[in-house]
Motif scaffolding. Sequence first.
Motif, PDB file in Angstrom:
ATOM      1  N   GLN A   1       0.846  -1.207   0.000  1.00  0.00           N
ATOM      2  CA  GLN A   1       0.000   0.000   0.000  1.00  0.00           C
ATOM      3  C   GLN A   1       0.878   1.253   0.000  1.00  0.00           C
ATOM      4  N   GLU A   2       1.895   1.253   0.844  1.00  0.00           N
ATOM      5  CA  GLU A   2       2.812   2.389   0.885  1.00  0.00           C
ATOM      6  C   GLU A   2       3.541   2.532  -0.445  1.00  0.00           C
ATOM      7  N   GLY A   3       3.893   1.408  -1.053  1.00  0.00           N
ATOM      8  CA  GLY A   3       4.569   1.432  -2.347  1.00  0.00           C
ATOM      9  C   GLY A   3       3.691   2.034  -3.433  1.00  0.00           C
ATOM     10  N   ILE A   4       2.408   1.713  -3.429  1.00  0.00           N
ATOM     11  CA  ILE A   4       1.478   2.267  -4.417  1.00  0.00           C
ATOM     12  C   ILE A   4       1.459   3.790  -4.303  1.00  0.00           C
ATOM     13  N   ALA A   5       1.299   4.286  -3.084  1.00  0.00           N
ATOM     14  CA  ALA A   5       1.272   5.738  -2.868  1.00  0.00           C
ATOM     15  C   ALA A   5       2.624   6.361  -3.186  1.00  0.00           C
ATOM     16  N   GLY A   6       3.709   5.706  -2.773  1.00  0.00           N
ATOM     17  CA  GLY A   6       5.045   6.243  -3.014  1.00  0.00           C
ATOM     18  C   GLY A   6       5.378   6.334  -4.482  1.00  0.00           C
ATOM     19  N   GLU A   7       5.010   5.318  -5.247  1.00  0.00           N
ATOM     20  CA  GLU A   7       5.281   5.342  -6.684  1.00  0.00           C
ATOM     21  C   GLU A   7       4.489   6.457  -7.355  1.00  0.00           C
ATOM     22  N   ARG A   8       3.271   6.702  -6.910  1.00  0.00           N
ATOM     23  CA  ARG A   8       2.475   7.805  -7.470  1.00  0.00           C
ATOM     24  C   ARG A   8       3.103   9.151  -7.122  1.00  0.00           C
TER      25      ARG A   8
ATOM     26  N   GLN B   1      17.325  14.613  -4.061  1.00  0.00           N
ATOM     27  CA  GLN B   1      16.146  14.080  -3.382  1.00  0.00           C
ATOM     28  C   GLN B   1      15.651  12.818  -4.092  1.00  0.00           C
ATOM     29  N   ALA B   2      15.653  12.836  -5.415  1.00  0.00           N
ATOM     30  CA  ALA B   2      15.210  11.674  -6.185  1.00  0.00           C
ATOM     31  C   ALA B   2      16.146  10.484  -5.959  1.00  0.00           C
ATOM     32  N   LEU B   3      17.448  10.736  -5.968  1.00  0.00           N
ATOM     33  CA  LEU B   3      18.425   9.671  -5.748  1.00  0.00           C
ATOM     34  C   LEU B   3      18.212   9.010  -4.390  1.00  0.00           C
ATOM     35  N   LEU B   4      18.105   9.817  -3.348  1.00  0.00           N
ATOM     36  CA  LEU B   4      17.913   9.278  -2.008  1.00  0.00           C
ATOM     37  C   LEU B   4      16.569   8.563  -1.880  1.00  0.00           C
ATOM     38  N   GLY B   5      15.548   9.078  -2.554  1.00  0.00           N
ATOM     39  CA  GLY B   5      14.238   8.435  -2.541  1.00  0.00           C
ATOM     40  C   GLY B   5      14.252   7.060  -3.186  1.00  0.00           C
ATOM     41  N   GLU B   6      14.987   6.936  -4.288  1.00  0.00           N
ATOM     42  CA  GLU B   6      15.086   5.638  -4.964  1.00  0.00           C
ATOM     43  C   GLU B   6      15.779   4.613  -4.059  1.00  0.00           C
TER      44      GLU B   6
ATOM     45  N   LYS C   1      12.805  -0.530   1.333  1.00  0.00           N
ATOM     46  CA  LYS C   1      11.455  -0.976   1.678  1.00  0.00           C
ATOM     47  C   LYS C   1      11.069  -2.189   0.833  1.00  0.00           C
ATOM     48  N   TYR C   2      11.387  -2.138  -0.449  1.00  0.00           N
ATOM     49  CA  TYR C   2      10.997  -3.222  -1.341  1.00  0.00           C
ATOM     50  C   TYR C   2      11.782  -4.501  -1.051  1.00  0.00           C
ATOM     51  N   ARG C   3      12.964  -4.338  -0.506  1.00  0.00           N
ATOM     52  CA  ARG C   3      13.743  -5.515  -0.101  1.00  0.00           C
ATOM     53  C   ARG C   3      13.023  -6.242   1.043  1.00  0.00           C
ATOM     54  N   THR C   4      12.386  -5.507   1.922  1.00  0.00           N
ATOM     55  CA  THR C   4      11.603  -6.129   2.988  1.00  0.00           C
ATOM     56  C   THR C   4      10.392  -6.850   2.399  1.00  0.00           C
TER      57      THR C   4
ATOM     58  N   PHE D   1      11.364  -8.412  -7.496  1.00  0.00           N
ATOM     59  CA  PHE D   1      12.759  -8.304  -7.927  1.00  0.00           C
ATOM     60  C   PHE D   1      12.887  -7.333  -9.098  1.00  0.00           C
ATOM     61  N   GLU D   2      11.959  -7.390 -10.043  1.00  0.00           N
ATOM     62  CA  GLU D   2      11.976  -6.453 -11.169  1.00  0.00           C
ATOM     63  C   GLU D   2      11.872  -5.012 -10.679  1.00  0.00           C
ATOM     64  N   ILE D   3      10.967  -4.769  -9.754  1.00  0.00           N
ATOM     65  CA  ILE D   3      10.796  -3.423  -9.210  1.00  0.00           C
ATOM     66  C   ILE D   3      12.066  -2.987  -8.480  1.00  0.00           C
ATOM     67  N   MET D   4      12.634  -3.873  -7.672  1.00  0.00           N
ATOM     68  CA  MET D   4      13.852  -3.539  -6.920  1.00  0.00           C
ATOM     69  C   MET D   4      15.012  -3.184  -7.851  1.00  0.00           C
ATOM     70  N   THR D   5      15.203  -3.980  -8.885  1.00  0.00           N
ATOM     71  CA  THR D   5      16.331  -3.711  -9.788  1.00  0.00           C
ATOM     72  C   THR D   5      16.099  -2.424 -10.569  1.00  0.00           C
ATOM     73  N   ASP D   6      14.852  -2.113 -10.895  1.00  0.00           N
ATOM     74  CA  ASP D   6      14.561  -0.823 -11.524  1.00  0.00           C
ATOM     75  C   ASP D   6      14.950   0.323 -10.597  1.00  0.00           C
ATOM     76  N   GLU D   7      14.645   0.188  -9.310  1.00  0.00           N
ATOM     77  CA  GLU D   7      14.976   1.253  -8.362  1.00  0.00           C
ATOM     78  C   GLU D   7      16.488   1.484  -8.297  1.00  0.00           C
ATOM     79  N   LEU D   8      17.261   0.403  -8.328  1.00  0.00           N
ATOM     80  CA  LEU D   8      18.722   0.556  -8.348  1.00  0.00           C
ATOM     81  C   LEU D   8      19.189   1.210  -9.642  1.00  0.00           C
ATOM     82  N   LYS D   9      18.582   0.834 -10.750  1.00  0.00           N
ATOM     83  CA  LYS D   9      18.903   1.455 -12.040  1.00  0.00           C
ATOM     84  C   LYS D   9      18.598   2.954 -11.982  1.00  0.00           C
ATOM     85  N   HIS D  10      17.450   3.300 -11.422  1.00  0.00           N
ATOM     86  CA  HIS D  10      17.076   4.714 -11.303  1.00  0.00           C
ATOM     87  C   HIS D  10      18.090   5.473 -10.449  1.00  0.00           C
ATOM     88  N   ALA D  11      18.512   4.864  -9.346  1.00  0.00           N
ATOM     89  CA  ALA D  11      19.504   5.511  -8.484  1.00  0.00           C
ATOM     90  C   ALA D  11      20.783   5.777  -9.273  1.00  0.00           C
TER      91      ALA D  11
END
Length: 162
Positions: free
Chosen positions: A37-44, A113-118, A124-127, A141-151
């Motif tokens: 739920q937090e991820g849905i809001a955070g991604e938006r 801010q974006a870097l630290l947010g990613e 969180k997604y690792r949990t 895993f796909e979402i997590m690796t995207d976040e690292l790519k974004h960072a």
Amino acid sequence: MNGYWYGPYGYSTYAPIRPVSMDRYDDRTEVVIRLIQEGIAGERNDELFYDYLISVAPTQQEKDVITGIRDDERKHRRLFRQLYTQLSGQQPGPIEEGEMFHKPASYLAGLEQALLGELKAFEKYRTIYRYIPQQYRDTVFEIMTDELKHAGYYNWLYAKNK
């Protein structure tokens, strides 16, 4: 320790370490559903913030990079919504507002801010990955690796503009 996981930044209540089964409605599943739920809001919220960064990016190349990241955030939100429905048997409710959007002091501050947010999202997604039933791990895993790519991209953009 009182039964909770202590991450690199101290006390964390969202990752209880207790010997529980992985039944559909057990404690771990409840934690995963809440984090999704937090991820849905955070991604938006990220999507909206990145729309702002796109509008102030100084070059077309930077706009294109951030646009790709923003589009991934939309994909993550869709995937999290699917996971939520599959795990809870219900559609996610309306998006709860997270932190209000605050215009950064500068484009460079926004990139930081974006870097630290990613990176924070990755934690969180690792949990979620740790506690979600096995059949859903590839999606997380796909979402997590995207976040690292974004960072990585935001790190590059930050260095380029420093």
